[in-house]
Design a protein around this motif. Sequence first.
Motif, PDB file in Angstrom:
ATOM      1  N   UNK A 193      -0.913  17.400  -8.399  1.00 50.68           N
ATOM      2  CA  UNK A 193      -1.289  18.789  -8.192  1.00 50.68           C
ATOM      3  C   UNK A 193      -2.686  18.849  -7.591  1.00 50.68           C
ATOM      4  N   UNK A 194      -2.970  19.947  -6.900  1.00 47.34           N
ATOM      5  CA  UNK A 194      -4.234  20.020  -6.185  1.00 47.34           C
ATOM      6  C   UNK A 194      -4.761  21.446  -6.188  1.00 47.34           C
ATOM      7  N   UNK A 195      -6.018  21.603  -6.611  1.00 49.32           N
ATOM      8  CA  UNK A 195      -6.649  22.912  -6.539  1.00 49.32           C
ATOM      9  C   UNK A 195      -7.609  23.002  -5.355  1.00 49.32           C
ATOM     10  N   UNK A 206       0.840  -1.192   0.000  1.00 49.67           N
ATOM     11  CA  UNK A 206       0.000   0.000   0.000  1.00 49.67           C
ATOM     12  C   UNK A 206       0.875   1.242   0.000  1.00 49.67           C
ATOM     13  N   UNK A 207       0.304   2.336  -0.413  1.00 52.97           N
ATOM     14  CA  UNK A 207       0.999   3.621  -0.422  1.00 52.97           C
ATOM     15  C   UNK A 207       0.233   4.605   0.451  1.00 52.97           C
ATOM     16  N   UNK A 208       0.944   5.252   1.340  1.00 58.22           N
ATOM     17  CA  UNK A 208       0.378   6.328   2.152  1.00 58.22           C
ATOM     18  C   UNK A 208       1.013   7.630   1.718  1.00 58.22           C
ATOM     19  N   UNK A 209       0.205   8.583   1.339  1.00 56.86           N
ATOM     20  CA  UNK A 209       0.707   9.860   0.853  1.00 56.86           C
ATOM     21  C   UNK A 209      -0.378  10.913   1.051  1.00 56.86           C
ATOM     22  N   UNK A 210      -0.288  11.998   0.303  1.00 59.93           N
ATOM     23  CA  UNK A 210      -1.327  13.018   0.333  1.00 59.93           C
ATOM     24  C   UNK A 210      -2.165  12.916  -0.942  1.00 59.93           C
ATOM     25  N   UNK A 211      -3.464  13.013  -0.800  1.00 65.61           N
ATOM     26  CA  UNK A 211      -4.384  13.065  -1.928  1.00 65.61           C
ATOM     27  C   UNK A 211      -5.109  14.399  -1.930  1.00 65.61           C
ATOM     28  N   UNK A 212      -5.667  14.752  -3.070  1.00 67.76           N
ATOM     29  CA  UNK A 212      -6.317  16.042  -3.222  1.00 67.76           C
ATOM     30  C   UNK A 212      -7.785  15.949  -2.826  1.00 67.76           C
ATOM     31  N   UNK A 213      -8.191  16.845  -1.955  1.00 68.36           N
ATOM     32  CA  UNK A 213      -9.573  16.918  -1.516  1.00 68.36           C
ATOM     33  C   UNK A 213     -10.213  18.191  -2.050  1.00 68.36           C
ATOM     34  N   UNK A 268     -24.436  15.797   0.647  1.00 65.76           N
ATOM     35  CA  UNK A 268     -24.592  14.701  -0.308  1.00 65.76           C
ATOM     36  C   UNK A 268     -25.134  13.451   0.357  1.00 65.76           C
ATOM     37  N   UNK A 269     -25.436  12.463  -0.451  1.00 65.81           N
ATOM     38  CA  UNK A 269     -25.960  11.200   0.069  1.00 65.81           C
ATOM     39  C   UNK A 269     -24.891  10.115   0.122  1.00 65.81           C
ATOM     40  N   UNK A 270     -23.653  10.461  -0.185  1.00 59.24           N
ATOM     41  CA  UNK A 270     -22.555   9.498  -0.091  1.00 59.24           C
ATOM     42  C   UNK A 270     -21.279  10.236   0.237  1.00 59.24           C
ATOM     43  N   UNK A 271     -20.246   9.490   0.556  1.00 56.45           N
ATOM     44  CA  UNK A 271     -18.921  10.061   0.679  1.00 56.45           C
ATOM     45  C   UNK A 271     -18.400  10.415  -0.709  1.00 56.45           C
ATOM     46  N   UNK A 272     -17.383  11.288  -0.753  1.00 54.85           N
ATOM     47  CA  UNK A 272     -16.790  11.647  -2.026  1.00 54.85           C
ATOM     48  C   UNK A 272     -15.576  10.797  -2.346  1.00 54.85           C
ATOM     49  N   UNK A 273     -14.944  11.114  -3.468  1.00 55.22           N
ATOM     50  CA  UNK A 273     -13.693  10.475  -3.867  1.00 55.22           C
ATOM     51  C   UNK A 273     -12.578  11.506  -3.822  1.00 55.22           C
ATOM     52  N   UNK A 274     -11.518  11.221  -3.079  1.00 56.98           N
ATOM     53  CA  UNK A 274     -10.315  12.047  -3.149  1.00 56.98           C
ATOM     54  C   UNK A 274      -9.543  11.668  -4.412  1.00 56.98           C
ATOM     55  N   UNK A 275      -8.618  12.539  -4.811  1.00 63.27           N
ATOM     56  CA  UNK A 275      -7.896  12.365  -6.068  1.00 63.27           C
ATOM     57  C   UNK A 275      -6.451  11.979  -5.790  1.00 63.27           C
TER      58      UNK A 275
END
Length: 386
Positions: free
Chosen positions: A101-103, A74-81, A90-97
Amino acid sequence: MKIVALFSVLLAATTAQAQVKGKPFGFAAGVTGGGNAKPAAPGSLQELAQWLSDSVPRTILIDREWNFLGTEGKTSQKCCSTKTTTCEGGTSKGQAWIQDQCDGQWIPCTFDNAPRTPIDVGSNKSLLGVGTKGVIRGKGLRVTNGNKNVIIQNIHFTDLNPQYVWGGDAITLTDCDQIWIDHNKFSLIGREHIVSGWKPAGHVTISNNDFDGRTPWSVGCNGKHYWTLLLIGEKDYYTFAGNWVHDVSGRAPHMGTSKTSSENFFHGVNNYFQNIGGHAFDVDDNTWLLLEGNAFDSVTTPITDTTLKSGAAVYNVPDPSAGSGCNQAIGRNCEVNQVSKSGQFPPLTEASVLQKAGSYKSSLPPFTPVADVPKSVMGYAGIGRI
């Protein structure tokens, strides 16, 4: 001796159940996959990957669940939220990217490595599920490097980092040809269920599949997967028939691109688009679509406004007159589409589509009446139904 005899009987029964069912049709007509290669079930993940990727014609049986999760770490790092991650209201959780790069803002994330690296599939392969037992969890497939003549039938692809955009694609087609993807199920995929790359995907039939978008994680925050099918190859010819596309929110499918001088022809016939909380067809330039006998039920946007401005050529058979207009080009009438409880499906009758279709009429399968489509597709699409 009795045990050996019993084993032989069971093996023979399994083999008999797992031959290729039916014949490829449409643009994949003539595909033979592993041909006369003796069906065999791999004994390990490593053997499955080896058999898929080597140059030997094979008929590979999937008679159990093969779980690749955790096999490559597995990889642990930073993802874009972004707002599609937090899903306020919303009616569900979202998906991080998963990206560089991150906006939005960076958040900690941990994902499985196996789904992000597909297994490359060699030429002359049949990959066949046995009954309802054939599951590949945590790993996708890619046909590339000029490989061709591949059948993928009766397999459930699932659990490819569904929490994350760029978590993994189930099937990738690029620099390939002669592919039949039939009676499979796709669920809980991080990104695309099926994607073509920038190079040609060639002649492809996608038939009788269950594209199941239900998910606890969604960029639309509505429990419906967005990244369904992305078809942008340089020279692609698709038969898309008898598929059940449901509970998704976008790219169902997206096809074509103005970024290359691509040529994509798409024949969509007798598919059932159901409970789509976003858009079904989103089409860019260099693409010709013949859509007939499809049923749209509770689809927010059957075809996007951007399609109408992109340069895409669409013939969607809005009425019987347009249906009879097909006869001169392809030697038969086309079936109208059925739209219920859905958004607008503007009438589109671009003549260039029929001109193209006339060149490929031998690759255009006949339709069944659109009134029969919802019941027949729901009873026939997916695994264990052949």
